[in-house]
Design a protein around this motif. Sequence first.
Motif, PDB file in Angstrom:
ATOM      1  N   LEU A 117       4.307   6.527  13.647  1.00  0.00           N
ATOM      2  CA  LEU A 117       5.435   7.410  13.953  1.00  0.00           C
ATOM      3  C   LEU A 117       5.858   7.266  15.412  1.00  0.00           C
ATOM      4  CD1 LEU A 117       4.345  10.606  11.995  1.00  0.00           C
ATOM      5  CD2 LEU A 117       6.237   9.065  11.421  1.00  0.00           C
ATOM      6  N   GLU A 118       4.878   7.210  16.301  1.00  0.00           N
ATOM      7  CA  GLU A 118       5.190   7.042  17.730  1.00  0.00           C
ATOM      8  C   GLU A 118       5.810   5.672  17.993  1.00  0.00           C
ATOM      9  OE1 GLU A 118       1.784   7.915  20.179  1.00  0.00           O
ATOM     10  OE2 GLU A 118       1.471   9.844  19.172  1.00  0.00           O
ATOM     11  N   GLU A 119       5.206   4.633  17.440  1.00  0.00           N
ATOM     12  CA  GLU A 119       5.704   3.271  17.643  1.00  0.00           C
ATOM     13  C   GLU A 119       7.133   3.098  17.142  1.00  0.00           C
ATOM     14  OE1 GLU A 119       4.804  -1.162  15.846  1.00  0.00           O
ATOM     15  OE2 GLU A 119       3.164   0.277  15.914  1.00  0.00           O
ATOM     16  N   MET A 120       7.446   3.721  16.019  1.00  0.00           N
ATOM     17  CA  MET A 120       8.774   3.587  15.419  1.00  0.00           C
ATOM     18  C   MET A 120       9.754   4.638  15.952  1.00  0.00           C
ATOM     19  SD  MET A 120       8.228   0.935  13.660  1.00  0.00           S
ATOM     20  CE  MET A 120       9.776   0.805  12.837  1.00  0.00           C
ATOM     21  N   GLU A 121       9.272   5.470  16.871  1.00  0.00           N
ATOM     22  CA  GLU A 121      10.091   6.525  17.483  1.00  0.00           C
ATOM     23  C   GLU A 121      10.720   7.437  16.430  1.00  0.00           C
ATOM     24  OE1 GLU A 121      12.795   4.614  20.213  1.00  0.00           O
ATOM     25  OE2 GLU A 121      11.154   3.808  21.403  1.00  0.00           O
ATOM     26  N   ALA A 122       9.915   7.754  15.419  1.00  0.00           N
ATOM     27  CA  ALA A 122      10.369   8.653  14.356  1.00  0.00           C
ATOM     28  C   ALA A 122      10.353  10.088  14.858  1.00  0.00           C
ATOM     29  CB  ALA A 122       9.468   8.507  13.133  1.00  0.00           C
ATOM     30  N   GLN A 180       0.846  -1.188   0.000  1.00  0.00           N
ATOM     31  CA  GLN A 180       0.000   0.000   0.000  1.00  0.00           C
ATOM     32  C   GLN A 180       0.882   1.238   0.000  1.00  0.00           C
ATOM     33  OE1 GLN A 180      -3.289  -0.059   2.733  1.00  0.00           O
ATOM     34  NE2 GLN A 180      -3.097   2.130   3.113  1.00  0.00           N
ATOM     35  N   VAL A 181       0.472   2.252  -0.734  1.00  0.00           N
ATOM     36  CA  VAL A 181       1.208   3.516  -0.782  1.00  0.00           C
ATOM     37  C   VAL A 181       0.369   4.584  -0.093  1.00  0.00           C
ATOM     38  CG1 VAL A 181       2.245   5.273  -2.263  1.00  0.00           C
ATOM     39  CG2 VAL A 181       2.322   2.860  -2.959  1.00  0.00           C
ATOM     40  N   ASP A 182       0.963   5.249   0.886  1.00  0.00           N
ATOM     41  CA  ASP A 182       0.347   6.392   1.568  1.00  0.00           C
ATOM     42  C   ASP A 182       1.316   7.558   1.491  1.00  0.00           C
ATOM     43  OD1 ASP A 182      -1.984   5.052   2.367  1.00  0.00           O
ATOM     44  OD2 ASP A 182      -1.111   4.403   4.259  1.00  0.00           O
ATOM     45  N   ASP A 183       0.786   8.754   1.664  1.00  0.00           N
ATOM     46  CA  ASP A 183       1.665   9.916   1.650  1.00  0.00           C
ATOM     47  C   ASP A 183       2.646   9.894   2.815  1.00  0.00           C
ATOM     48  OD1 ASP A 183       1.028  11.155  -0.703  1.00  0.00           O
ATOM     49  OD2 ASP A 183      -0.352  12.594   0.176  1.00  0.00           O
ATOM     50  N   PHE A 184       2.150   9.615   4.021  1.00  0.00           N
ATOM     51  CA  PHE A 184       2.974   9.608   5.230  1.00  0.00           C
ATOM     52  C   PHE A 184       2.514   8.486   6.148  1.00  0.00           C
ATOM     53  CE2 PHE A 184       3.317  14.187   4.164  1.00  0.00           C
ATOM     54  CZ  PHE A 184       4.691  14.343   4.233  1.00  0.00           C
ATOM     55  N   PRO A 185       3.380   8.053   7.081  1.00  0.00           N
ATOM     56  CA  PRO A 185       2.927   7.135   8.129  1.00  0.00           C
ATOM     57  C   PRO A 185       1.919   7.855   9.034  1.00  0.00           C
ATOM     58  CG  PRO A 185       5.336   7.429   8.186  1.00  0.00           C
ATOM     59  CD  PRO A 185       4.785   8.391   7.187  1.00  0.00           C
ATOM     60  N   ASP A 186       1.015   7.095   9.650  1.00  0.00           N
ATOM     61  CA  ASP A 186       0.074   7.709  10.584  1.00  0.00           C
ATOM     62  C   ASP A 186       0.778   8.005  11.914  1.00  0.00           C
ATOM     63  OD1 ASP A 186       0.136   5.274  12.055  1.00  0.00           O
ATOM     64  OD2 ASP A 186      -1.624   4.518  11.019  1.00  0.00           O
TER      65      ASP A 186
END
Length: 141
Positions: free
Chosen positions: A56-61, A46-52
């Motif tokens: 982002l929180e889970e991956m500590e981005a 799946q292609v999205d513009d950005f992670p939700d």
Amino acid sequence: MSETTRFENWALIEAPTAADIERLADAAFARLPDGFKRLCEGLVVQVDDFPDEETLEEMEAETEFDLLGLFRGRGLAQRSAFGETGTMPNMIWLYRRPLLDYWCEGQDSLGAVVTHVLVHEIGHHFGLSDEDIEAIEAAAA
């Protein structure tokens, strides 16, 4: 091609859409060896513009541009030998805007960037860690 013509061509080009990124991913997938493709049966891309925000929180981005792609699911090596019911399919997300940002800052074609991220995430589908994937890439370079 003259420098003026080259500039005029760029003046008409629009930013690649999610559908464009999906077509690049489909083309990259089609070039994979048949054995790899068979092991990817049921894998959803799946292609999205950005992670939700949750991702982002889970991956500590630190920013929404930090993730180019993401695998979610259970790697083939971690799955049961018996069929499981009620489980979601393994999924790969490709994030359009971070991919485009990365592409603009580098020397590779957009197709090469999408291919690299897709293959990296397929490595997670196979059950490989980031370290395993990096070692394979280093050996192939």
